[in-house]
Design a protein around this motif. Structure first.
Motif, PDB file in Angstrom:
ATOM      1  N   LYS A   1      54.671  27.851  10.156  1.00 34.48           N
ATOM      2  CA  LYS A   1      53.567  28.636  10.729  1.00 34.48           C
ATOM      3  C   LYS A   1      53.410  28.203  12.192  1.00 34.48           C
TER       4      LYS A   1
ATOM      5  N   PHE B   1      46.886  37.004   2.577  1.00 36.80           N
ATOM      6  CA  PHE B   1      47.730  38.134   2.225  1.00 36.80           C
ATOM      7  C   PHE B   1      47.724  38.389   0.718  1.00 36.80           C
TER       8      PHE B   1
ATOM      9  N   GLU C   1      49.771  39.002  -2.423  1.00 39.31           N
ATOM     10  CA  GLU C   1      51.140  38.798  -2.899  1.00 39.31           C
ATOM     11  C   GLU C   1      51.714  40.093  -3.469  1.00 39.31           C
TER      12      GLU C   1
ATOM     13  N   VAL D   1      59.112  36.638   5.347  1.00 43.11           N
ATOM     14  CA  VAL D   1      58.488  36.391   4.043  1.00 43.11           C
ATOM     15  C   VAL D   1      59.140  35.182   3.391  1.00 43.11           C
TER      16      VAL D   1
ATOM     17  N   ASP E   1      48.734  31.676   4.009  1.00 42.71           N
ATOM     18  CA  ASP E   1      49.208  32.536   2.927  1.00 42.71           C
ATOM     19  C   ASP E   1      48.065  33.226   2.185  1.00 42.71           C
TER      20      ASP E   1
ATOM     21  N   LEU F   1      52.463  36.843   9.317  1.00 41.69           N
ATOM     22  CA  LEU F   1      52.938  35.901   8.296  1.00 41.69           C
ATOM     23  C   LEU F   1      53.340  34.566   8.913  1.00 41.69           C
TER      24      LEU F   1
ATOM     25  N   SER G   1      58.067  32.012   5.782  1.00 42.95           N
ATOM     26  CA  SER G   1      56.670  31.716   6.108  1.00 42.95           C
ATOM     27  C   SER G   1      55.651  32.047   5.025  1.00 42.95           C
ATOM     28  N   TYR G   2      56.075  32.712   3.940  1.00 41.51           N
ATOM     29  CA  TYR G   2      55.142  33.051   2.867  1.00 41.51           C
ATOM     30  C   TYR G   2      55.686  32.478   1.558  1.00 41.51           C
TER      31      TYR G   2
END
Length: 235
Positions: A229, A144, A146, A178, A141, A136, A181-182
């Protein structure tokens, strides 16, 4: 360079102070005590070399195992290779900072991590959650699901307080990662962190303490680090 030559180079780089620090964190003999930064010139000489990485990892020497992660070729490794590596990872600095890091640069990272997370074995679970943190913090993004990550946050919320210690650390870091970074699940991760609250680790010992993802998330938000990131996972 051959295995014997690399081992001699690593031994020459060893420092007693680093050795004691690694041992205080769980490393045991054999080890030399090589600072990770001191390995970089050796890496520039050898570059990536999977056969040599396998030989180094098999020595059981902590410094050699760590260096194996630096020169490994993750995309050349199979699920069976990673199983062998995690089986040899006898404490968290190997499971979370060698095996999980190496796995995160492979094409089978999520597949293997998902298996480890449900293994019921502390260092395997810790490595699985840690690998997601490395992923992550490095990959876009869009790579991945969600829905999947949201379900993983729910799993953490429901199980973290009863998990083994190293897994607690990695689960706590997963919530934080999370959130930071997400971007699509930032709010849910913050909510999860608040619902989880402080998590006790090393329970029943003199070194018992509490970790709290919400505090670290707020610090990252205050510093404007949301959306962070890293360019590279390995050094």
């Amino acid at each position: 360079m051959k295995l014997e030559e690399v081992m001699q180079e690593l031994e020459a780089l060893g420092k007693e102070r680093s050795k004691k620090m690694y041992q205080s964190n769980g490393a045991h003999e054999p080890l030399f005590g090589v600072a990770t930064g001191a390995m970089k010139p050796l890496f520039r000489t050898i570059k990536l070399n999977q056969p040599l990485a396998e030989e180094l990892y098999a020595t059981g020497n902590y410094d050699a195992m760590y260096f194996a992660g630096i020169i490994a070729e993750p995309k050349a490794m199979t699920a069976e290779d990673f199983e062998r590596w995690i089986d040899g990872a006898y404490f968290y600095m190997l499971s979370d900072f060698v095996v999980a890091v190496t796995l995160s640069e492979s094409d089978i990272a999520q597949e293997v991590s998902d298996k480890w997370i449900t293994s019921g074995i502390d260092l395997k679970m810790s490595a699985g959650w840690s690998c997601y943190c490395w992923l992550l913090g490095n990959r876009p993004d869009r790579e991945f699901s969600e829905e999947k990550l949201a379900a993983m946050l729910e799993l953490v919320k429901n199980t973290i307080h009863d998990a083994p210690d190293r897994t607690k650390y990695s689960m706590n870091n997963f919530i934080y990662t999370v959130a930071v970074s997400y971007q699509p699940l930032h709010e849910k991760a913050v909510e999860t962190a608040n619902e989880v609250g402080p998590v006790e680790v090393n329970q029943g010992t003199a070194k018992s303490k509490f970790i709290h993802a919400a505090v670290n998330i707020q610090t990252a938000v205050d510093k404007g680090r949301t959306g962070f990131k890293r360019k590279h996972v390995r050094c």
